[in-house]
Design an enzyme around this catalytic site. Structure first.
Site, PDB file in Angstrom:
ATOM      1  N   CYS A 285       0.842  -1.200   0.000  1.00 51.59           N
ATOM      2  CA  CYS A 285       0.000   0.000   0.000  1.00 51.59           C
ATOM      3  C   CYS A 285       0.873   1.245   0.000  1.00 51.59           C
ATOM      4  O   CYS A 285       1.833   1.340   0.770  1.00 51.59           O
ATOM      5  CB  CYS A 285      -0.905  -0.022   1.226  1.00 51.59           C
ATOM      6  SG  CYS A 285      -1.872   1.482   1.447  1.00 51.59           S
TER       7      CYS A 285
ATOM      8  N   CYS B 284       0.209   3.096   3.748  1.00 51.96           N
ATOM      9  CA  CYS B 284       0.727   2.552   5.013  1.00 51.96           C
ATOM     10  C   CYS B 284       1.925   1.635   4.828  1.00 51.96           C
ATOM     11  O   CYS B 284       2.522   1.187   5.806  1.00 51.96           O
ATOM     12  CB  CYS B 284      -0.382   1.805   5.750  1.00 51.96           C
ATOM     13  SG  CYS B 284      -0.888   0.277   4.922  1.00 51.96           S
TER      14      CYS B 284
ATOM     15  N   HIS C  12      -6.133  31.483  -4.112  1.00 53.66           N
ATOM     16  CA  HIS C  12      -6.884  32.536  -3.428  1.00 53.66           C
ATOM     17  C   HIS C  12      -8.302  31.990  -3.217  1.00 53.66           C
ATOM     18  O   HIS C  12      -8.793  31.245  -4.073  1.00 53.66           O
ATOM     19  CB  HIS C  12      -6.994  33.795  -4.308  1.00 53.66           C
ATOM     20  CG  HIS C  12      -5.690  34.509  -4.509  1.00 53.66           C
ATOM     21  ND1 HIS C  12      -5.068  34.570  -5.751  1.00 53.66           N
ATOM     22  CD2 HIS C  12      -4.896  35.183  -3.643  1.00 53.66           C
ATOM     23  CE1 HIS C  12      -3.943  35.261  -5.625  1.00 53.66           C
ATOM     24  NE2 HIS C  12      -3.809  35.637  -4.359  1.00 53.66           N
TER      25      HIS C  12
ATOM     26  N   CYS D 124     -12.785  -4.874 -29.032  1.00 54.52           N
ATOM     27  CA  CYS D 124     -11.958  -5.789 -29.819  1.00 54.52           C
ATOM     28  C   CYS D 124     -10.495  -5.607 -29.433  1.00 54.52           C
ATOM     29  O   CYS D 124     -10.015  -4.478 -29.298  1.00 54.52           O
ATOM     30  CB  CYS D 124     -12.140  -5.529 -31.313  1.00 54.52           C
ATOM     31  SG  CYS D 124     -11.151  -6.655 -32.330  1.00 54.52           S
TER      32      CYS D 124
ATOM     33  N   CYS E  44      -7.749  -2.478 -33.565  1.00 55.63           N
ATOM     34  CA  CYS E  44      -9.142  -2.351 -33.993  1.00 55.63           C
ATOM     35  C   CYS E  44      -9.911  -1.488 -33.001  1.00 55.63           C
ATOM     36  O   CYS E  44      -9.680  -1.549 -31.797  1.00 55.63           O
ATOM     37  CB  CYS E  44      -9.766  -3.740 -34.093  1.00 55.63           C
ATOM     38  SG  CYS E  44     -11.453  -3.720 -34.731  1.00 55.63           S
TER      39      CYS E  44
ATOM     40  N   GLY F 121      19.177  24.014 -51.192  1.00 51.51           N
ATOM     41  CA  GLY F 121      18.562  23.072 -52.128  1.00 51.51           C
ATOM     42  C   GLY F 121      18.145  23.738 -53.419  1.00 51.51           C
ATOM     43  O   GLY F 121      18.345  23.194 -54.506  1.00 51.51           O
TER      44      GLY F 121
ATOM     45  N   GLU G 296      -1.380  34.329 -59.685  1.00 49.51           N
ATOM     46  CA  GLU G 296      -0.398  33.266 -59.475  1.00 49.51           C
ATOM     47  C   GLU G 296      -0.064  32.673 -60.835  1.00 49.51           C
ATOM     48  O   GLU G 296      -0.931  32.560 -61.703  1.00 49.51           O
ATOM     49  CB  GLU G 296      -0.961  32.160 -58.567  1.00 49.51           C
ATOM     50  CG  GLU G 296      -1.085  32.563 -57.118  1.00 49.51           C
ATOM     51  CD  GLU G 296      -1.398  31.369 -56.206  1.00 49.51           C
ATOM     52  OE1 GLU G 296      -1.215  30.217 -56.646  1.00 49.51           O
ATOM     53  OE2 GLU G 296      -1.809  31.599 -55.065  1.00 49.51           O
TER      54      GLU G 296
END
Length: 1013
Positions: free
Chosen positions: A21, A24, A159, A311, A321, A870, A987
């Site tokens: 426990c 205790c 408080h 399941c 599942c 890159g 664009e």
């Protein structure tokens, strides 16, 4: 109703007499009723029960309002014990007489709530995060620190007014009153009266006679009687069902061995679970209600858990599942002939029936979690109150700030933080650029502790900005070092152990004192084929074994969103640098936290070490170490292709401050340094919640990133088709396993909408570019005679020349910037710092066929600084085939704009990091396919060379100029006359990389007009 695994409490009959426990410390006898609180284990990615004797559990103080909803295992108890738990919970647990001497039921002292006068002014209210002044009345609720449960219950102070606001969340029930608070009798008469008014006990009473209206009370009484009769019938049926099941279990325990029970399950085609009590439960369920048929969705075994049958199977190797039902399909339970000799089984006859369930009740708000408290810390303080963004953070200030120390302290405390004088205790350091450059003794301590340094403006912006804490930290960062910021752990309510002394062995999940090395970025020691994990303690004396071209090191991942786990497992075979000595090192835990542990085992020989390594690998993954084709198995780990290559030191050499050897112009040197800034790359990944400890910069393979793109494509398809939750869950689990994320203690979020897919696509785009940049840093010439800047410049394979500020060319470009800044993009102004003329190696040759195409324009393209290595080395690229089309308005292509600010928004700058890079490219548009709304183009119509998304605003065409046959649309923005379009600005998209010839690169300063962006 919460699943059993998610419930905070558990109740059962002790399976053995081994558990002690936590109150205790006495052992809990076998078969006795015991209760537990589930706490996060500091040793692995999961929860563990802290068991108590039934009576001890209530003594430490709990507020369980609905045991049938909040307590796992409640419905499996005997009926009398269920009533015992209910009545004890209703009575508020075990307590003694009230402190005022009355022993009435309503006056029981509440062990987990207290009132007192503040002993100092050091405590902070957990409701408003403001200080509680010395001598003020303060109220507390005892709570458990989930990272250090061994400390037991700790008073968390409020408080009185804040306590009242959070009364329900704190579990202070309506029937409780102020006089039941521990310590109430020690308050002054005046303060007692105030508290009694603030926290009155509400007694449940019937209506007074004067409240009756036109016989309404009689109708209510009749309805109430009907409801009570119905409840009484259901309760009787539930009791009879419970008695039947327990009668079967009691008789089976007397008549059958565990082996007999297993045989009965196998004969009825039921899976045999582990544990005697689980086997007994399954047999009793089958005998009472019939043998369960396999799950219709995955053919898995259904199992009873509290409120339904769940399941236990898996829909795929990645995901369990999700089937849950109260009416599972069954067949008749059959007792084999050989078992009919057992008298009980011979005479047992059960009438076929369905299991009865109590009516579903919604789970109450967790009483242990105040609104401002979360169950555990995360890398960013996302769960704190909006006006307290620095909650649970310790801040160190260094150097001369514009505010005095007292003013800075007040500001920090107002934002929820605490001032500290120790670098080792600090979450964050606020200082000046001058202090960082000076690098005094104190700053050296900050660097040694790997604490991030930010400028003073951070305090102003964090109070007002809507950006995430992590973004603001990145924006205001002054240091090249700094681990991800962790906040101090906060507590959840739970019981107290006997001792308040911390265990010496347990570290807790997050250290408060000192610096935990696994909390900071690890320094990996590379020898041979891989990095030796520093937690092994052998990084300076051993190396990872390489045998037959295979490096004996594996990093494995496993994500289960349903369970909330985000686990890693690392395995290494280490060989001594000098002697024939071998070790197996393994570590495990939760990604992004210090939850976990490790183990180092010395092996008798190389052969034994190899055998043990391969056995562990197979145990964790289900695959043989030498298997060429990996197969993912349910609940097993998946290997991450993390390359701890040999070139880390080469990267360090190339990123050191340049000397005086470079012949490049100063502006070009600065540009190259900016493009290859490793710290910027790290910041970009942190913003995406990438875990830099489990997946260090540039280490995830390109193949794995492409696999992640493929998963996102599947997610996009699943979302658009309205696929099942199981499929979405499966794909999310796969994605987070492939790309380790740091979610702290939060559950990984489901990828279940277009926005989440788009965000992850953007993340992978950046990961790919960062992978390119880092590969460039690691590869190539190792000529020590060259300046590092020159070495990196050569890797870009681009001729970069500075354009004279006073030239006509520069004047045209500056005009193009000034005129095409859109009116709606008014958060910043753009200042041109440098203009570079660029010529990528081989690009003009590739562009040659399109040089003759009509309608060529000089257009803008913006991107993060981290992507430019890159872009320059490989050109602007089209998203890979694996990537989903979500996020690309007109399909996968290269996007350009004629308004500078439209492209500038993609530079992702901030007030703390205001310098961005933008490109001007000659784009061969030819015949444009004009569109007003999104269209996922995979193939252009015949005779078309590009797409133009028509905007409501366009540069004034009459002001355009032509340079060498290329139109430069540098007119100011005017209405285009196109109103039924979803785009504000134009664009332009091309779908062949050869239609682009990059001409200029601009270094821009974003002058933000206010800090409230």
């Amino acid at each position: 109703m919460a699943e059993a695994s998610e419930r905070l409490y558990r109740v059962e009959y002790a399976k053995s007499g081994r558990a002690s426990c936590k109150k205790c410390s006495e052992s809990i006898p076998k078969d006795s009723l015991r209760m537990a609180i589930m706490v996060q284990s500091p040793m692995f990615d999961g929860k563990v029960p802290h068991w108590y004797h039934f009576s001890c559990f209530w003594k430490v103080g709990h507020s369980i309002r609905q045991p049938d909803v909040e307590v796992d295992g409640f419905s499996e108890l005997r009926w009398d014990d269920q009533q015992k738990v209910k009545k004890t919970a209703e009575a508020g647990g075990v307590a003694g007489k009230g402190q005022d001497g009355s022993g009435g039921k309503s006056e029981k002292t509440l062990g987990d709530f207290a009132a007192e006068y503040a002993k100092s002014n050091r405590s902070t209210c957990k409701g408003c995060m403001e200080k509680i002044e010395k001598g003020q009345v303060r109220l507390s609720k005892k709570m458990l620190d989930p990272e250090k449960p061994q400390l037991g219950m700790i008073d968390r102070w409020y408080h009185p007014t804040c306590f009242v606001k959070n009364r329900e969340e704190l579990g202070f029930r309506p029937e409780y009153s102020a006089s039941q608070l521990k310590g109430f009798s020690l308050l002054s008469a005046e303060d007692k009266e105030v508290l009694k008014k603030q926290l009155p006990g509400v007694k449940s009473e019937g209506k007074r006679k004067g409240d009756e209206v036109d016989g309404a009370d009689e109708v209510a009484k009749k309805k109430s009687k009907k409801g009570k009769d119905k409840d009484s019938k259901l309760e009787k049926a539930l009791k009879a069902q419970n008695d039947l099941i327990w009668n079967i279990k009691d008789e089976l325990k007397k008549a059958c061995s565990t082996s007999d029970l297993k045989e009965l399950l196998i004969f009825n085609q039921q899976q045999v679970p582990s544990g005697e009590s689980a086997i007994l439960d399954r047999v009793a369920d089958g005998m009472a209600f019939g043998a369960l048929l396999p799950c219709k969705e995955c053919s898995g075994q259904l199992v009873f858990k509290s409120d339904a049958y769940y399941c236990t199977g898996d829909v795929t190797a990645w995901t369990k599942c999700m089937v849950k039902t109260q009416t599972p399909s069954r067949k008749e339970w059959v007792t084999p002939k050989e078992f009919r000799e057992i008298s009980y089984l011979k005479k047992l006859k059960v009438k076929k029936q369905d299991r009865i369930f109590p009516p579903e009740t919604s789970a109450p708000a967790p009483p242990h979690l105040p609104p401002s408290v979360t169950s555990a810390p995360t890398a960013v303080n996302s769960s704190c109150p909006a006006d307290k963004p620095l909650s649970n953070m310790k801040i160190l200030t260094l150097g001369k700030l514009s505010q005095s120390k007292d003013e800075a302290k007040a500001t920090i405390e107002k934002l929820g933080g605490k001032l500290t004088g120790s670098a080792n205790n600090a979450s964050l350091c606020i200082s000046t650029k001058k202090e960082v450059e000076k690098m005094g003794k104190k700053m050296e301590e900050v660097q040694a502790a790997n604490v991030r340094v930010v400028c003073e403006d951070f305090l102003q912006d964090v109070a007002a900005s809507t950006k995430s804490l992590q973004e603001l930290l990145s924006a205001h960062s002054l240091s090249s070092w700094g681990a991800e910021v962790k906040v101090e752990p906060v507590e959840v309510a739970a019981p107290k152990g006997k001792s308040a002394a911390p265990s010496k062995k347990s570290k807790g999940l997050y250290k408060e004192e000192g610096v935990n090395k696994s909390e900071k970025r690890m320094k990996l020691t590379l020898k041979g084929g891989a990095a030796v994990d520093p937690d092994s303690g052998l990084e300076h004396s051993a190396h990872v074994l390489e045998k037959g071209g295979k490096v004996f090191s594996a990093t494995l991942g496993l994500v289960d969103i349903v369970k909330g786990t985000n686990s890693y497992y690392k395995l290494q075979l280490l060989e001594d640098d000098k002697e024939s000595r071998y070790w197996i090192f393994r570590s495990w835990g939760r990604v992004g936290t210090v939850i976990g542990s490790n183990k180092l085992e010395q092996m008798p020989s190389k052969e034994d070490a190899v055998e043990h390594f391969m056995k562990l690998y197979e145990e964790k993954t289900g695959n043989a170490w030498h298997s060429k084709n990996f197969t993912k198995y349910p609940k097993k780990f998946y290997p991450l292709e993390i390359d701890y290559g040999q070139d880390e030191e080469a990267v360090k050499k190339l990123t050191v401050k340049p000397g005086t050897k470079s012949k490049l112009p100063k502006a070009v040197q600065e540009l190259v340094g900016m493009i290859f800034d490793v710290e910027s790359m790290k910041k970009a990944l942190v913003e995406y919640e990438i875990d830099l400890q489990k997946m260090p910069l540039g280490k995830l393979s390109k193949r794995q990133i492409q696999a992640a793109y493929s998963i996102l494509s599947e997610v996009q398809q699943a979302v658009s088709q309205g696929s099942s939750d199981s499929q979405i869950l499966d794909l999310s689990n796969r994605f987070y396993t492939l790309i380790p994320h740091d979610f702290g203690m939060k559950k990984p979020p489901l990828l279940n909408n277009a926005d989440s897919v788009q965000a992850k696509v953007e993340m992978l785009d950046n990961l790919l570019d960062i992978e390119v940049a880092y590969s460039l840093l690691r590869g190539g010439s190792d000529d020590s005679s060259k300046d590092p800047i020159d070495v990196n410049y050569e890797k870009l394979k681009t001729d970069i020349k500075v354009v004279d500020r006073d030239s006509e060319e520069a004047e045209v470009i500056r005009k193009y910037v000034k005129n095409t800044h859109a009116t709606t993009h008014n958060a910043y102004d753009l200042e041109v710092m440098d203009i570079f003329k660029i010529e990528r190696e081989g690009e003009s040759q590739r562009y040659k066929p399109f040089k003759q195409l009509h309608n060529r324009r000089l257009l803008w393209h913006g991107s993060r600084t981290t992507n430019f290595a890159g872009i320059l080395s490989q050109g602007l690229r089209i998203a890979p085939p694996e990537a989903p089309v979500t996020g690309y308005m007109f399909g996968k292509g290269i996007y350009f704009a004629d308004m500078v600010s439209k492209s500038a928004n993609y530079c992702h700058t901030s007030q703390g990091d205001p310098i961005g890079l933008i490109l001007l490219g000659e784009v061969a548009l030819g015949n444009m396919y004009e569109l007003k709304h999104a269209s996922h183009i995979s193939k252009l119509p015949k005779g078309k060379h590009s797409v133009k998304g028509l905007g409501k605003t366009t540069p004034d065409p009459s002001a355009s100029i032509t340079l060498e046959g290329v139109e430069v649309p540098l007119g100011t923005g005017i209405p285009s006359g196109v109103n039924d379009t979803c785009l504000l600005y134009n664009e332009y998209i091309v779908y062949d990389i050869a239609q682009v010839n990059l001409k200029y690169l601009l270094k821009l300063k974003f002058n933000f007009k206010t800090s409230l962006w």
